[in-house]
Design a protein around this motif. Sequence first.
Motif, mmCIF file in Angstrom:
data_model
loop_
_atom_site.group_PDB
_atom_site.id
_atom_site.type_symbol
_atom_site.label_atom_id
_atom_site.label_comp_id
_atom_site.label_asym_id
_atom_site.label_seq_id
_atom_site.Cartn_x
_atom_site.Cartn_y
_atom_site.Cartn_z
ATOM 1 N N GLN A 40 0.836 -1.193 0.000
ATOM 2 C CA GLN A 40 0.000 0.000 0.000
ATOM 3 C C GLN A 40 0.872 1.246 0.000
ATOM 4 N N GLU A 109 -4.150 3.171 4.474
ATOM 5 C CA GLU A 109 -4.356 1.859 3.854
ATOM 6 C C GLU A 109 -3.361 0.828 4.384
ATOM 7 N N SER A 112 -4.750 -0.578 7.772
ATOM 8 C CA SER A 112 -6.181 -0.855 7.838
ATOM 9 C C SER A 112 -6.385 -2.313 8.243
#
Length: 162
Positions: A40, A109, A112
Amino acid sequence: MIIGNKETFAIEYSIVQGNEYAFIELCYWANNQMIGELEQRNLLSAVVPLVDHILVYQGKRAFNTNPLKSTSDKDILEYLIENTWDNEDKHSKLYQTLNILDIHSNESETFSGFFIFFIEEETYDRLLCKDVVYNQIIDCKLPKNVFYACFETFKQVIHQTI
């Protein structure tokens, strides 16, 4: 690049220069287990406050587990999540005390689906993480200040890039 040792604690990152902005791919390693999603990509400038947040509370992340009557990693994580993420009273003393233990759970992200807490014990430091996707818990006991030393080096790298 890797700062630290994956067997104890490390920060793995890759900085990518875009046309206008610098980006970073980032994850942590604890006990040879990856925390986060290295694939990410995040704005590098968005990571700076996260690193500063970790370093500003150095020496202030003590947590007494005695009231829990349990020192199991699962029980401690459930207590921390319940009293930070699930706590609707963000002004309560309990929330304010426990929230500084949270080192960017579900942040960007990259993290997460991860609840990540850092606790400073008297003789060692403790990184507790719950990966909600795989329902996995990581409980890593670190030698004192290894965690912060990695973040100090990481902060220097970031500032040299920006």
